[in-house]
Structures are given as structure tokens and as C-alpha cells.
Design an enzyme around this catalytic site. Structure first.
Site, mmCIF file in Angstrom:
data_model
loop_
_atom_site.group_PDB
_atom_site.id
_atom_site.type_symbol
_atom_site.label_atom_id
_atom_site.label_comp_id
_atom_site.label_asym_id
_atom_site.label_seq_id
_atom_site.Cartn_x
_atom_site.Cartn_y
_atom_site.Cartn_z
ATOM 1 N N GLY A 186 0.780 -1.230 0.000
ATOM 2 C CA GLY A 186 0.000 0.000 0.000
ATOM 3 C C GLY A 186 0.811 1.278 0.000
ATOM 4 C CG MET A 229 -1.040 -7.724 -6.796
ATOM 5 S SD MET A 229 -0.288 -6.862 -8.191
ATOM 6 C CE MET A 229 0.662 -8.186 -8.888
ATOM 7 C CG ASN A 232 -3.437 -0.839 -12.835
ATOM 8 O OD1 ASN A 232 -3.393 -1.111 -11.636
ATOM 9 N ND2 ASN A 232 -2.622 -1.386 -13.722
ATOM 10 C CG HIS A 268 1.702 -1.989 -15.791
ATOM 11 N ND1 HIS A 268 1.425 -3.271 -15.327
ATOM 12 C CD2 HIS A 268 2.675 -2.136 -16.713
ATOM 13 C CE1 HIS A 268 2.200 -4.133 -15.957
ATOM 14 N NE2 HIS A 268 2.970 -3.480 -16.800
ATOM 15 C CB SER A 299 2.090 3.125 -17.745
ATOM 16 O OG SER A 299 3.233 2.998 -18.572
ATOM 17 C CB THR A 324 -9.880 -1.386 -21.224
ATOM 18 O OG1 THR A 324 -8.582 -1.884 -21.561
ATOM 19 C CG2 THR A 324 -9.927 0.126 -21.352
ATOM 20 C CG ASP A 369 -1.354 -4.639 -17.210
ATOM 21 O OD1 ASP A 369 -0.619 -5.623 -17.022
ATOM 22 O OD2 ASP A 369 -2.097 -4.176 -16.330
ATOM 23 C CD GLN A 419 6.712 0.316 -4.874
ATOM 24 O OE1 GLN A 419 7.187 0.434 -3.741
ATOM 25 N NE2 GLN A 419 5.597 -0.341 -5.119
#
Ligand SMILES: Nc1nc2c(c(=O)[nH]1)N[C@@H](CN(C=O)c1ccc(C(=O)N[C@@H](CCC(=O)O)C(=O)O)cc1)CN2
Ligand code: GAR
Length: 220
Positions: A19, A97, A114, A116, A143, A148, A152, A178
Site C-alpha cells: 500500500g 493483483m 491503474n 503499472h 504508466s 479496460t 494493462d 515506486q
């Protein structure tokens, strides 16, 4: 935390692990001009540390444990019902995940983001840092995209680059990526809450204009 703000866009975050992206969003949401409010955090793993981070921030949490369901469809159905109970304006996947079914994605199309850990469309799926190193790539990154049905494969809103160095390992690369995630994701969530980004048929519109390429921040 700001008192419940009935008018601010309602953000629900889904996570599966540590998190740190959730924490970056919690920290950003504490800024007085942040145009959204995190109203709940949901996890598919009961031991996700993201739950502790949410609790520390006085944010409601729930767990829908995917191991308790006989199929992906049943899990997604239970998750969808719980999410709808919170009536979010935006779903933020922050290290969530689980591959989501078509029905789930369609239910939240255009309001699900999201993060990625690659420069999409390269390296969809898992274990991106290891794969980038194995390929000998010198550039990597993160990214932020609309979710959708295609894993990814949703239109990319923004990216940030990371330079790969010869001494990098999957762990050091993950740390570099990160750091960029924690900067970029709150910016994109802010844009969504301000109504500046929308999902078109297969493109992203920024301030009403389709964007050809995602905004990309260099590594510096
Ligand atoms: N329909 C979609 N679902 C999801 C998307 C998406 O774009 N479309 N993004 C992913 C996030 N993600 C990478 O960014 C990702 C997450 C999980 C997996 C995966 O293979 N999951 C396995 C289980 C892995 C585990 O439990 O460790 C699975 O679901 O069987 C790939 C990519 C979120 N969902
Ligand atoms: N394919 C999905 C995926 O690999 N997502 C990655 O999981 C990490 C979650 O970290 P966090 O739980 O500390 O935010 C993040 O680095 C995110 O890019």
C-alpha cells in the site's frame, strides 16, 4: 483527514499488498486543495498492510478474500456489490493483483485507473522489473492508465521514466519505479477529480482534447 466532504469526488482504492501507493494518495488527499476524498480501501488479501495504512488514516476498509470464492466471476460479483455500496466516483487500483472480468470492467468503465510498473505498451503483466533487466533495457518506468478489459491495455494517461543502471537488481529497480509512482499517481488522480481527463472509445481526452501520446516525465 478532512471531515466527510459531501461534494468532493469519492475515491475508493483497491490494493493487495504493502500500500505505498495508497499511502501516497492518503498523503496527497490531506492537502487542502486536493479535489477528492478517499472514502474506502478494499483488499483481496486479509493480511495486506494497505489495510493498516487505511486504518491509521481513519479510512473505512473491507476485505473480499479471493481465496474464498469458487470462480473469478463470483469474486468479482462480491467485490462489485461491496464497491457499489460505497458509491465511488473513481476506483483506484493501487497494486491490486487480480485480473478483473469483463463484466466488472464494464461496470466501472471510464472511472477506474491503474498504476503499472512499466512503460506500456511494453511489459504488460507481472514481474516487469526482472524482465526489463533480462532484456538489457536502459529505460524503464511507470504508466498510469484507464482500466479496460484488455490486461494493462487501457489508454495510457501519463508515464514517468526511470534510467536502468548496470548495478540495478529487480529490487533496486522496483524502488526507483515506486518513487516515480508515488509522485505521478496523485497527480493523475487529481486530474480525474478535477474533470480534466476522460476515457474515450480507445483514447484519453485531456481538457476535452484527445491526447496522441501520454504525458511522459523524464528521469532527472
Ligand atoms: N481486466 C483488467 N484487470 C486488471 C487490469 C487491467 O488492466 N485489466 N490491471 C491489473 C493490474 N496488473 C498490472 O498492472 C495486474 C495484476 C494482476 C495480474 C495477475 O496476473 N494476477 C493473477 C494473480 C497474481 C497474484 O495473485 O499475485 C490473477 O489474477 O490470476 C496481472 C496484472 C489489475 N486487473
Ligand atoms: N501489475 C500490477 C503491479 O505489479 N503493480 C505494482 O505493484 C506495486 C504495489 O505496491 P504498493 O502496494 O506498495 O502500492 C506497485 O509498484 C505497482 O506498480
Amino acid at each position: 483527514m478532512k471531515a466527510d466532504q459531501p461534494t468532493l469526488p469519492r475515491i475508493l482504492v483497491l490494493a493487495s499488498g504493502s500500500g505505498t501507493n495508497l499511502q501516497a494518495l492518503i498523503d496527497a488527499s490531506r492537502e487542502r486543495d486536493f479535489p477528492g476524498q478517499i472514502i474506502a480501501v478494499g483488499c483481496n488479501r486479509p493480511n495486506a498492510f494497505a489495510l493498516e495504512r487505511a486504518a491509521q488514516a481513519n479510512i473505512e476498509t473491507f476485505v473480499i478474500d479471493h481465496t474464498k470464492y469458487g470462480s473469478r466471476e463470483e469474486f468479482d460479483g462480491a467485490l462489485m456489490a461491496e464497491i457499489r455500496r460505497h458509491n465511488p466516483d473513481l476506483l483506484v487500483l493501487a497494486g491490486f493483483m487480480r485480473i478483473l472480468t469483463t463484466d466488472f470492467v464494464r461496470a466501472f468503465r471510464g472511472k477506474m485507473l491503474n498504476v503499472h510498473p512499466s512503460l506500456l505498451p511494453d511489459y504488460t503483466g507481472l514481474n516487469t522489473h526482472k524482465r526489463v533487466l533480462e532484456a538489457g533495457d536502459k529505460l524503464h518506468g511507470v504508466s498510469i492508465h484507464f482500466v479496460t478489459e484488455e490486461l494493462d491495455g487501457g489508454p495510457v494517461i501519463a508515464q514517468a521514466e526511470v534510467n536502468v543502471t548496470p548495478d540495478d537488481t529487480p529490487e533496486t529497480l522496483a524502488e526507483k519505479v515506486q518513487e516515480k509512482e508515488h509522485i505521478l499517481y496523485p497527480i493523475v488522480v487529481r486530474w480525474f477529480c478535477e474533470g480534466r481527463i476522460q476515457l474515450g472509445s480507445d483514447y484519453v481526452a485531456f481538457d476535452g482534447e484527445p491526447i496522441g501520446k501520454p504525458t511522459r516525465l523524464p528521469d532527472n
